[in-house]
Write a protein that holds these residues in place. Structure first.
Motif, PDB file in Angstrom:
ATOM      1  N   UNK A  59      -5.881  29.700 -10.416  1.00 33.47           N
ATOM      2  CA  UNK A  59      -7.095  29.011  -9.992  1.00 33.47           C
ATOM      3  C   UNK A  59      -7.944  29.925  -9.092  1.00 33.47           C
ATOM      4  N   UNK A  60      -7.287  30.711  -8.268  1.00 27.66           N
ATOM      5  CA  UNK A  60      -8.015  31.639  -7.388  1.00 27.66           C
ATOM      6  C   UNK A  60      -8.721  32.719  -8.182  1.00 27.66           C
ATOM      7  N   UNK A  71      -4.351  16.726  -6.710  1.00 27.70           N
ATOM      8  CA  UNK A  71      -4.217  18.160  -7.026  1.00 27.70           C
ATOM      9  C   UNK A  71      -2.777  18.628  -6.817  1.00 27.70           C
ATOM     10  N   UNK A  83       0.949  23.211 -22.149  1.00 27.14           N
ATOM     11  CA  UNK A  83       0.130  22.001 -22.053  1.00 27.14           C
ATOM     12  C   UNK A  83       0.161  21.492 -20.618  1.00 27.14           C
ATOM     13  N   UNK A  84      -0.998  21.173 -20.077  1.00 27.27           N
ATOM     14  CA  UNK A  84      -1.090  20.712 -18.695  1.00 27.27           C
ATOM     15  C   UNK A  84      -1.899  21.683 -17.843  1.00 27.27           C
ATOM     16  N   UNK A 128      -5.658  30.969  -0.229  1.00 29.23           N
ATOM     17  CA  UNK A 128      -4.631  31.691  -0.991  1.00 29.23           C
ATOM     18  C   UNK A 128      -4.018  32.798  -0.133  1.00 29.23           C
ATOM     19  N   UNK A 168      -9.127  19.989 -12.817  1.00 27.28           N
ATOM     20  CA  UNK A 168      -9.137  19.053 -11.687  1.00 27.28           C
ATOM     21  C   UNK A 168      -9.626  19.760 -10.419  1.00 27.28           C
ATOM     22  N   UNK A 169      -9.136  20.964 -10.208  1.00 27.89           N
ATOM     23  CA  UNK A 169      -9.513  21.695  -8.987  1.00 27.89           C
ATOM     24  C   UNK A 169     -10.972  22.151  -9.040  1.00 27.89           C
ATOM     25  N   UNK A 212       4.958  26.764 -16.102  1.00 25.49           N
ATOM     26  CA  UNK A 212       4.242  26.178 -14.968  1.00 25.49           C
ATOM     27  C   UNK A 212       5.091  26.096 -13.698  1.00 25.49           C
ATOM     28  N   UNK A 263      -0.606  24.572  -2.275  1.00 22.37           N
ATOM     29  CA  UNK A 263       0.453  24.248  -3.233  1.00 22.37           C
ATOM     30  C   UNK A 263       1.605  25.258  -3.118  1.00 22.37           C
ATOM     31  N   UNK A 277       3.970  18.748 -13.067  1.00 21.81           N
ATOM     32  CA  UNK A 277       4.015  19.603 -14.257  1.00 21.81           C
ATOM     33  C   UNK A 277       5.017  20.746 -14.104  1.00 21.81           C
ATOM     34  N   UNK A 278       5.318  21.125 -12.870  1.00 22.26           N
ATOM     35  CA  UNK A 278       6.319  22.187 -12.698  1.00 22.26           C
ATOM     36  C   UNK A 278       7.698  21.576 -12.461  1.00 22.26           C
ATOM     37  N   UNK A 298       0.404  30.063  -9.730  1.00 25.48           N
ATOM     38  CA  UNK A 298      -0.376  29.558  -8.591  1.00 25.48           C
ATOM     39  C   UNK A 298      -1.586  30.444  -8.250  1.00 25.48           C
ATOM     40  N   UNK A 299      -1.631  31.660  -8.745  1.00 23.41           N
ATOM     41  CA  UNK A 299      -2.786  32.534  -8.473  1.00 23.41           C
ATOM     42  C   UNK A 299      -3.918  32.369  -9.473  1.00 23.41           C
ATOM     43  N   UNK A 339      -5.575  20.760 -17.362  1.00 22.37           N
ATOM     44  CA  UNK A 339      -5.787  19.652 -16.431  1.00 22.37           C
ATOM     45  C   UNK A 339      -5.706  20.151 -14.980  1.00 22.37           C
ATOM     46  N   UNK A 340      -4.733  21.015 -14.719  1.00 17.65           N
ATOM     47  CA  UNK A 340      -4.552  21.553 -13.356  1.00 17.65           C
ATOM     48  C   UNK A 340      -5.801  22.314 -12.911  1.00 17.65           C
ATOM     49  N   UNK A 387     -12.444  20.996  -0.004  1.00 20.70           N
ATOM     50  CA  UNK A 387     -11.757  21.439  -1.219  1.00 20.70           C
ATOM     51  C   UNK A 387     -12.436  22.627  -1.902  1.00 20.70           C
ATOM     52  N   UNK A 409     -13.318  20.624 -10.658  1.00 19.97           N
ATOM     53  CA  UNK A 409     -14.131  19.415 -10.517  1.00 19.97           C
ATOM     54  C   UNK A 409     -14.210  18.977  -9.056  1.00 19.97           C
ATOM     55  N   UNK A 410     -13.052  18.937  -8.383  1.00 14.13           N
ATOM     56  CA  UNK A 410     -13.043  18.442  -7.006  1.00 14.13           C
ATOM     57  C   UNK A 410     -13.712  19.419  -6.033  1.00 14.13           C
ATOM     58  N   UNK A 468      -8.094  26.009   0.601  1.00 12.69           N
ATOM     59  CA  UNK A 468      -6.894  25.217   0.262  1.00 12.69           C
ATOM     60  C   UNK A 468      -6.057  25.753  -0.906  1.00 12.69           C
ATOM     61  N   UNK A 469      -6.462  26.842  -1.564  1.00  6.28           N
ATOM     62  CA  UNK A 469      -5.690  27.307  -2.728  1.00  6.28           C
ATOM     63  C   UNK A 469      -4.267  27.764  -2.364  1.00  6.28           C
ATOM     64  N   UNK A 496      -0.117  16.654  -9.184  1.00  2.72           N
ATOM     65  CA  UNK A 496      -0.195  17.069 -10.591  1.00  2.72           C
ATOM     66  C   UNK A 496       0.605  18.354 -10.805  1.00  2.72           C
ATOM     67  N   UNK A 497       0.443  19.300  -9.884  1.00 10.23           N
ATOM     68  CA  UNK A 497       1.146  20.577 -10.039  1.00 10.23           C
ATOM     69  C   UNK A 497       2.642  20.433  -9.820  1.00 10.23           C
TER      70      UNK A 497
END
Lengths: 301, 301
Positions: free
Chosen positions: B70-71, A96, B91-92, A37, B99-100, B61, A70, A103-104, B67-68, B95-96, A61, B102-103, A66-67, A99-100
């Motif tokens: 997930x961090x 990853x 909505x969405x 990031x 997913x991150x 989105x 995107x 959705x954007x 984008x900040x 998932x975003x 990951x 999980x991976x 990797x943040x 998807x972003x």
């Protein structure tokens, strides 16, 4: 070969420290390695011409590696980039990012190509006329690769005095630089080594982060010019390093020694330490040529 | 009520400007509104006790608004957070993030709750004993909500002199503060207004970004104390504002005027302008009480 450290700290970005990202410039190519990031701002701060980055290599990951990807991809789109961008990273990275973007509702107009990695053996992931890049399978909590960047052997250097003394025409110069012998008009053969000097030896750089101490990588990184090896912890946290599958400074030095590299660069420091000097001190007890990565520092090799 | 601007610029983070994020402190609650890349570092730089943030509101989105996230979520996990975290957004978003997580094999140990929004009507998304939060449906290129934060009416203030002069026992104080009249031991009724003062009037804050000029929001934000309204462009880019579904400074002021708000805060500036003073100048031709958001600035209302 120039290496710019954009970030070299573990885990979370902080006020004065950035997560992993670096730019390797080799034979006029800019390779971005990892993208924590804030990488795009670090690229700006360090005045990197980041539109010239066409290849991004992601080791694994975990977010601190990797943040920022995107955001960089989106910024390239906003800056109307048209050149293809290639992303090399673990399987899942494409999902990853896509998807972003979906959705954007902001697909890139430039070509965005993913090269997803899942092999546990070293493999060639990039190659052109000047540089070859191979993976270095590492051993961390998730699937992780380091990357080995090898310059190809350059063409031989023309010995202009010699060439002119034989009155060789310019149209033969490229053949000579490619190593060919020359037959003169009078039938004499001039061997190439009389017309050329040896080229600058090719350089190599190995990026190894994140990984537990792992001697399996030694054959792959053997005798590289520069090895960047993670050293998240000092010796006092050796047990924690093993538990979290990271390395200590001494372990990084031991790998450098066994692989007989020219130069070791340490990085990926835990933010628990007040100073990074101890990393150098501890590593130097095992291997002499130690450099400390620091955010914003450039190394010329 | 305190508003700290962490970032108030459009599109991409740059060396000296940050994408949208702000912290609203109201009745001792910290609400994070939008979370562009770099928000966690901005929280640190501005010395916000960010472990106290339990509710994050995401308008839409586009990357400069989320984008900040997930961090921040990952950093909370690394800091061993245990308190639940609630995310309100289109909505969405679940998932975003999932997913991150999980991976990267890094699920949070704290409770992470997503409240996904898809209604085109204003709806209550959060409510406790002191504050209520409603969506403000906006009109942008993707599904977008602003958020209206309303303090609930506080309890009445005890007039201690009056209460003591009637020799009322302390166990009745809470009833009095709740607005009840009191019957004395001798049977006399004392009306509440003789025993209390009016409470501090409840405050309200409306966050509206990103949106094209849209009068439909006026009934929802009518007479709020503070309106933050995006003003991506100056008047000279009015056509571009409409095309990209953003607003000009004057359009933001027109909404403020028609909604009869107390105070307008401008932000979400395009980075094409050298100075933001012109935003204030142009908006002031329509509405008098204009403040300019700036990264790192705090407003006390």
């Amino acid at each position: 070969m120039n290496l710019t450290i954009l970030g070299c700290y573990a885990a979370t970005p902080r006020t004065f420290t950035n997560p992993t990202s670096q730019v390797l410039e080799i034979r006029n190519r800019l390779f971005l390695i990892d993208c924590g990031e804030g990488t795009q701002v670090q690229l700006r701060k360090n005045k990197i011409k980041f539109s010239k980055i066409n290849h991004v290599f992601i080791s694994h990951l975990h977010g601190d590696h990797f943040f920022g990807l995107i955001g960089l991809i989106s910024t390239f789109a906003l800056l109307n980039r048209t050149t293809d961008l290639h992303i090399y990273g673990p399987k899942g990275i494409k999902e990853i990012i896509n998807l972003q973007l979906r959705l954007s509702n902001s697909w890139t107009k430039y070509g965005l190509f993913f090269h997803e990695l899942e092999s546990k053996e070293s493999e060639v992931v990039f190659e052109d006329d000047k540089v070859i890049v191979k993976t270095i399978p590492l051993n961390h909590r998730v699937y992780t690769n380091g990357f080995l960047f090898q310059e190809k052997i350059r063409e031989r250097k023309l010995n202009l005095d010699a060439v002119q003394s034989y009155e060789i025409e310019k149209c033969y110069y490229q053949n000579i630089k490619n190593g060919k012998d020359i037959t003169l008009d009078d039938g004499r053969l001039v061997e190439n080594h009389k017309l050329t000097f040896d080229p600058v030896p090719p350089m190599s750089y190995a990026f190894c982060s994140d990984t537990v101490y792992n001697e399996n990588i030694i054959p792959i990184i053997k005798e590289v010019d520069v090895l960047y090896h993670e050293s998240t912890f000092l010796e006092s946290e050796e047990a924690l390093a093993e538990k979290t599958m990271h390395s200590t400074a001494k372990e990084a030095a031991r790998i450098a020694l066994k692989a007989n590299v020219q130069q070791l660069v340490l990085g990926h420091y835990s933010t628990r330490y007040d100073s990074i000097e101890l990393f150098k001190e501890q590593a130097e007890t095992i291997f002499p040529n130690i450099l400390l990565a620091e955010d914003g520092k450039s190394f010329e090799f």
